[in-house]
Design an enzyme around this catalytic site. Structure first.
Site, PDB file in Angstrom:
ATOM      1  N   GLU A 258     -12.638   0.055  -9.429  1.00  0.00           N
ATOM      2  CA  GLU A 258     -12.275  -0.858 -10.525  1.00  0.00           C
ATOM      3  C   GLU A 258     -13.237  -0.823 -11.718  1.00  0.00           C
ATOM      4  O   GLU A 258     -12.811  -0.956 -12.874  1.00  0.00           O
ATOM      5  CB  GLU A 258     -12.152  -2.303 -10.007  1.00  0.00           C
ATOM      6  CG  GLU A 258     -10.935  -2.551  -9.124  1.00  0.00           C
ATOM      7  CD  GLU A 258     -11.081  -2.015  -7.699  1.00  0.00           C
ATOM      8  OE1 GLU A 258     -12.230  -1.709  -7.291  1.00  0.00           O
ATOM      9  OE2 GLU A 258     -10.052  -1.874  -7.006  1.00  0.00           O
TER      10      GLU A 258
ATOM     11  N   GLU B 106       0.840  -1.216   0.000  1.00  0.00           N
ATOM     12  CA  GLU B 106       0.000   0.000   0.000  1.00  0.00           C
ATOM     13  C   GLU B 106       0.867   1.254   0.000  1.00  0.00           C
ATOM     14  O   GLU B 106       0.544   2.247  -0.655  1.00  0.00           O
ATOM     15  CB  GLU B 106      -0.938   0.027   1.217  1.00  0.00           C
ATOM     16  CG  GLU B 106      -1.918  -1.136   1.324  1.00  0.00           C
ATOM     17  CD  GLU B 106      -3.054  -1.094   0.308  1.00  0.00           C
ATOM     18  OE1 GLU B 106      -3.079  -0.197  -0.552  1.00  0.00           O
ATOM     19  OE2 GLU B 106      -3.915  -1.991   0.369  1.00  0.00           O
TER      20      GLU B 106
ATOM     21  N   THR C  15      -1.473   0.590 -10.227  1.00  0.00           N
ATOM     22  CA  THR C  15      -2.718  -0.008  -9.721  1.00  0.00           C
ATOM     23  C   THR C  15      -3.504   0.962  -8.839  1.00  0.00           C
ATOM     24  O   THR C  15      -4.659   0.713  -8.518  1.00  0.00           O
ATOM     25  CB  THR C  15      -2.441  -1.339  -8.991  1.00  0.00           C
ATOM     26  OG1 THR C  15      -3.669  -2.049  -8.826  1.00  0.00           O
ATOM     27  CG2 THR C  15      -1.786  -1.095  -7.629  1.00  0.00           C
TER      28      THR C  15
ATOM     29  N   ARG D 153       0.549   3.712  -3.226  1.00  0.00           N
ATOM     30  CA  ARG D 153      -0.119   4.993  -2.937  1.00  0.00           C
ATOM     31  C   ARG D 153       0.883   6.123  -2.723  1.00  0.00           C
ATOM     32  O   ARG D 153       0.782   7.175  -3.359  1.00  0.00           O
ATOM     33  CB  ARG D 153      -1.017   4.850  -1.697  1.00  0.00           C
ATOM     34  CG  ARG D 153      -2.077   3.786  -1.864  1.00  0.00           C
ATOM     35  CD  ARG D 153      -3.056   3.783  -0.709  1.00  0.00           C
ATOM     36  NE  ARG D 153      -3.829   2.535  -0.681  1.00  0.00           N
ATOM     37  CZ  ARG D 153      -5.055   2.424  -0.194  1.00  0.00           C
ATOM     38  NH1 ARG D 153      -5.669   3.465   0.309  1.00  0.00           N
ATOM     39  NH2 ARG D 153      -5.688   1.259  -0.190  1.00  0.00           N
TER      40      ARG D 153
ATOM     41  N   ASP E 212      -5.375 -10.265  -7.623  1.00  0.00           N
ATOM     42  CA  ASP E 212      -5.703  -9.321  -8.709  1.00  0.00           C
ATOM     43  C   ASP E 212      -4.525  -8.626  -9.393  1.00  0.00           C
ATOM     44  O   ASP E 212      -4.209  -8.851 -10.563  1.00  0.00           O
ATOM     45  CB  ASP E 212      -6.729  -8.277  -8.219  1.00  0.00           C
ATOM     46  CG  ASP E 212      -6.370  -7.601  -6.882  1.00  0.00           C
ATOM     47  OD1 ASP E 212      -5.293  -7.879  -6.338  1.00  0.00           O
ATOM     48  OD2 ASP E 212      -7.173  -6.784  -6.395  1.00  0.00           O
TER      49      ASP E 212
HETATM   50  C1  DMJ Z   1      -6.514   0.205  -4.547  1.00  0.00           C
HETATM   51  O1  DMJ Z   1      -5.650   0.485  -3.501  1.00  0.00           O
HETATM   52  C2  DMJ Z   1      -5.791  -0.454  -5.686  1.00  0.00           C
HETATM   53  O2  DMJ Z   1      -6.547  -0.336  -6.846  1.00  0.00           O
HETATM   54  C3  DMJ Z   1      -5.486  -1.896  -5.414  1.00  0.00           C
HETATM   55  O3  DMJ Z   1      -4.894  -2.546  -6.510  1.00  0.00           O
HETATM   56  C4  DMJ Z   1      -6.754  -2.624  -5.051  1.00  0.00           C
HETATM   57  N1  DMJ Z   1      -7.492  -1.982  -4.006  1.00  0.00           N
HETATM   58  C5  DMJ Z   1      -7.683  -0.556  -4.019  1.00  0.00           C
HETATM   59  C6  DMJ Z   1      -8.966  -0.063  -4.637  1.00  0.00           C
HETATM   60  O4  DMJ Z   1     -10.055  -0.862  -4.543  1.00  0.00           O
END
Ligand code: DMJ
Length: 395
Positions: free
Chosen positions: A299, A42, A386, A46, A174
């Site tokens: 998503e 994370e 992501t 982020r 994922d």
């Molecule tokens: C985000 O932090 C990112 O997209 C991650 O890959 C999956 N979860 C969250 C959003 O749902």
């Protein structure tokens, strides 16, 4: 977290005063020398991704200096026998560890979703050790892939070979698959191993995890020993990822599956009283709500964005607009900001008290990009991480 995650969205939207205010807060007040455990994944997607993307867009030096600092503080997590990072690190001490619930293993979607950020950091700072760390981790992951390319979600740090846990394109799995393709694109399409691993996984997923309901809704399930007809909202990244990777002889197959799954993700929203999707649905045999809450996840809008860009079909803008209106109606709070809801079919749905940082980083950015000129973000030169932070394709 929210200030850093929102930076590039502010920049792209032309909110220059707010952007400058955030940069000045980062300069004066953002410190990483704090005790307490954080998630390596994370923090990478982020904080590191957010800083790098905003630096790439704006050229503000302080953002790269902060990216370098957080990169240095995260590096000890990669000092394992295989190079596959621990999930958790204390940024003050550098002590890293893994959770008990995975049997001490790392998590597939975390270990495989840090590479493009650290390679960008290496390139901008001219410090190859950042790229070396994630390359070693990725080499170990690739060496441990099963022949069909579908990886169970737990990854022991001893060898980095995935084993145990569900095979899934939802939570825990994922973005590992998302990044197989994005690593190929971000590296300028040079390292074919990533593309081949992605193609292999997608082909196997099509054979083993894709099903259709009697009424004709296509969905992606999971393998937890046997087939589990459950689809997370998180798995709605897949139609966008398929559209992004559709080319060559498999173009039609990937694109038509992308459209079918995109429609299912739309139905996950349209069939609820609030117009917002539950956290997951099950199919028995038709779609029903699994966990009823919605936490502002991006998503499906991400999928609509890619499908709109690659098909030009206006239906995706209409579906995105419906989601925007549902957000305005159910999630906006009078005091400012947006929050999740506890039951997508509640009347009215009760609100939680949390605005996830990915709402500003991703949900609003994908919505904005759907209605902005294409030149706002050229997908030939940028790869979106992501957490929806665009990183420039490496030369
Ligand atoms: C985000 O932090 C990112 O997209 C991650 O890959 C999956 N979860 C969250 C959003 O749902």
């Amino acid at each position: 977290m929210t200030i850093v995650d929102a930076l590039d969205t502010l920049y792209m939207m032309g909110l220059k005063d707010e952007f400058n205010e955030c940069v000045s807060w980062i300069d004066k007040s953002l410190r990483f020398d704090k005790g307490g455990d954080v998630s390596v994944f994370e923090t990478t997607i982020r904080i590191l991704g957010g800083l790098l993307s905003a630096f790439d867009l704006s050229g503000e030096d302080i953002l790269l200096r902060k990216a370098d600092e957080i990169g240095t503080r995260l590096l000890p997590a990669f000092r394992t026998a295989s190079g596959v990072p621990y999930t958790t690190i204390n940024l003050a001490t550098g002590i890293a560890h893994n959770p008990g619930w995975s049997g001490g293993a790392s998590i597939l979607a975390e270990a495989g979703t840090v590479q493009i950020e650290f390679r960008s950091l290496a390139w901008h700072t001219k410090k190859p050790e950042y790229a070396a760390a994630v390359n070693r981790a990725m080499d170990a992951l690739l060496a441990g892939l099963p022949p069909d390319g579908l990886c169970p979600s737990y990854v022991p740090i001893s060898d980095g070979h995935c084993r145990g846990g569900p095979i899934t394109f939802g939570a825990l799995g994922d973005s590992f698959y998302e990044y197989e393709l994005k690593q190929y694109l971000h590296g300028g399409r040079k390292d074919i191993r990533y593309r081949e691993a992605w193609d292999r996984a997608i082909e196997s997923m099509m054979q083993k995890l894709i099903r259709k309901t009697p009424s004709g809704l296509t969905y992606v399930g999971e393998m937890t020993g046997s087939f589990n007809a459950k689809m997370d909202h998180l798995a709605c990244f897949l139609p966008g990822n398929l559209a992004l990777g559709a080319e060559g002889p498999r173009y039609e197959a990937y694109m038509s599956l992308a459209k079918e799954l995109g429609r299912t993700c739309h139905e996950m929203y349209a069939r609820q009283r609030s117009g917002l999707s539950p956290e997951f649905v099950t199919f028995n045999p038709e779609m029903s709500v699994g966990a009823a809450y919605y936490i502002l996840r991006p998503e499906t809008l991400e999928a609509f964005f890619y499908l709109w860009r690659f098909t030009g079909d206006a239906i995706y803008k209409e579906w995105a607009w419906d989601v925007f209106q549902a957000l305005e109606k159910n999630c906006r709070v009078a005091s400012g900001g947006y929050v999740g809801i506890r039951d997508v079919n509640g009347s009215p749905p009760s609100q939680d008290d949390l605005m996830q940082s990915f709402f500003l980083a991703e949900t609003l950015k994908y919505l904005f990009l759907m209605f902005a000129p294409e030149s706002t973000l050229d997908l030939d030169h940028w790869v979106i991480n992501t957490e929806a932070h665009p990183l420039r394709v490496l030369p």
